[in-house]
Motif scaffolding. Structure first.
Motif, PDB file in Angstrom:
ATOM      1  N   ASP A  37       0.838  -1.205   0.000  1.00 27.26           N
ATOM      2  CA  ASP A  37       0.000   0.000   0.000  1.00 27.26           C
ATOM      3  C   ASP A  37       0.871   1.252   0.000  1.00 27.26           C
ATOM      4  OD1 ASP A  37       0.253   1.176   2.826  1.00 27.26           O
ATOM      5  OD2 ASP A  37      -0.395  -0.853   3.316  1.00 27.26           O
ATOM      6  N   GLY A  38       0.229   2.380  -0.281  1.00 30.31           N
ATOM      7  CA  GLY A  38       0.955   3.637  -0.414  1.00 30.31           C
ATOM      8  C   GLY A  38       1.606   4.131   0.861  1.00 30.31           C
ATOM      9  N   VAL A  39       0.948   3.933   1.993  1.00 30.42           N
ATOM     10  CA  VAL A  39       1.516   4.375   3.265  1.00 30.42           C
ATOM     11  C   VAL A  39       2.800   3.608   3.565  1.00 30.42           C
ATOM     12  CG1 VAL A  39       1.116   4.498   5.756  1.00 30.42           C
ATOM     13  CG2 VAL A  39      -0.702   5.165   4.175  1.00 30.42           C
ATOM     14  N   TYR A  93       5.653   4.746   1.308  1.00 29.79           N
ATOM     15  CA  TYR A  93       6.331   5.969   1.752  1.00 29.79           C
ATOM     16  C   TYR A  93       7.262   5.686   2.921  1.00 29.79           C
ATOM     17  CZ  TYR A  93       7.167  10.808   2.971  1.00 29.79           C
ATOM     18  OH  TYR A  93       7.781  12.005   3.234  1.00 29.79           O
ATOM     19  N   TYR A 118      -5.037   3.176   0.881  1.00 31.51           N
ATOM     20  CA  TYR A 118      -4.586   4.130   1.898  1.00 31.51           C
ATOM     21  C   TYR A 118      -3.928   5.385   1.339  1.00 31.51           C
ATOM     22  CZ  TYR A 118      -5.354  -0.113   4.539  1.00 31.51           C
ATOM     23  OH  TYR A 118      -5.889  -1.261   5.037  1.00 31.51           O
ATOM     24  N   LYS A 119      -3.151   5.249   0.268  1.00 36.12           N
ATOM     25  CA  LYS A 119      -2.524   6.408  -0.376  1.00 36.12           C
ATOM     26  C   LYS A 119      -2.302   6.005  -1.831  1.00 36.12           C
ATOM     27  CE  LYS A 119       0.684   8.435   1.840  1.00 36.12           C
ATOM     28  NZ  LYS A 119       1.205   9.676   2.337  1.00 36.12           N
ATOM     29  N   SER A 120      -2.861   6.763  -2.754  1.00 39.00           N
ATOM     30  CA  SER A 120      -2.767   6.395  -4.168  1.00 39.00           C
ATOM     31  C   SER A 120      -1.340   6.535  -4.695  1.00 39.00           C
ATOM     32  CB  SER A 120      -3.707   7.262  -5.004  1.00 39.00           C
ATOM     33  OG  SER A 120      -3.247   8.601  -5.033  1.00 39.00           O
ATOM     34  N   GLU A 153      -0.373  10.126  -5.440  1.00 33.85           N
ATOM     35  CA  GLU A 153      -0.022  10.865  -4.225  1.00 33.85           C
ATOM     36  C   GLU A 153       1.391  10.510  -3.770  1.00 33.85           C
ATOM     37  OE1 GLU A 153      -3.038  11.101  -0.967  1.00 33.85           O
ATOM     38  OE2 GLU A 153      -4.186   9.855  -2.368  1.00 33.85           O
ATOM     39  N   LEU A 154       1.695   9.213  -3.772  1.00 38.46           N
ATOM     40  CA  LEU A 154       3.020   8.758  -3.355  1.00 38.46           C
ATOM     41  C   LEU A 154       4.086   9.274  -4.311  1.00 38.46           C
ATOM     42  CD1 LEU A 154       4.796   7.184  -1.445  1.00 38.46           C
ATOM     43  CD2 LEU A 154       4.173   5.079  -2.660  1.00 38.46           C
ATOM     44  N   LYS A 199       4.050  12.099  -5.948  1.00 36.79           N
ATOM     45  CA  LYS A 199       4.297  13.507  -5.599  1.00 36.79           C
ATOM     46  C   LYS A 199       5.156  13.632  -4.346  1.00 36.79           C
ATOM     47  CE  LYS A 199      -0.247  14.660  -6.613  1.00 36.79           C
ATOM     48  NZ  LYS A 199      -1.459  15.428  -6.315  1.00 36.79           N
ATOM     49  N   GLU A 200       4.869  12.800  -3.334  1.00 40.69           N
ATOM     50  CA  GLU A 200       5.625  12.876  -2.083  1.00 40.69           C
ATOM     51  C   GLU A 200       7.082  12.461  -2.270  1.00 40.69           C
ATOM     52  OE1 GLU A 200       3.473  10.665   0.870  1.00 40.69           O
ATOM     53  OE2 GLU A 200       1.869  12.148   0.951  1.00 40.69           O
TER      54      GLU A 200
END
Length: 99
Positions: free
Chosen positions: A32-34, A37, A56-58, A61-62, A64-65
């Motif tokens: 998962d995305g969390v 990261y 949890y986090k697309s 989004e990941l 970009k982070e």
């Protein structure tokens, strides 16, 4: 070479992990995305293979982070075939896509 694989489909995750490990790469795989990261912040990777649709986090989004703190190559893994989706991901900082 150290690879971070972020893929939520268990079969695909397992297949890619085994494939890259057999080729001699070190693979850290998460689902998962969390967790993706967290793994990225704890380790250094030479490349990130990143699914778009993650719990949890697309993936976007990941992306970009990670891009905000690193210029590590990121290849998006996607079943989406839309050119517009691929263009959007390149604009966000992806180095390419497959799928």
């Amino acid at each position: 070479m150290k690879i971070l694989l972020v893929e939520d489909h268990e079969d695909v995750n397992t297949m890619l992990t085994e494939l890259f490990e057999q080729a001699g790469y070190q693979v850290t795989s998460v689902m998962d995305g969390v967790e993706g990261y967290r793994a990225f912040r704890r380790n250094e990777f030479d490349i990130v293979l990143l699914d778009i649709m993650l719990p949890y986090k697309s993936g976007d989004e990941l992306l970009k982070e990670i891009r905000a703190i690193s210029d590590v190559p990121i290849v998006m893994i996607s079943a989406k075939d839309l050119v517009s989706t691929k263009i959007d991901l390149l604009r966000l900082g992806s180095d390419g896509s497959c799928g």
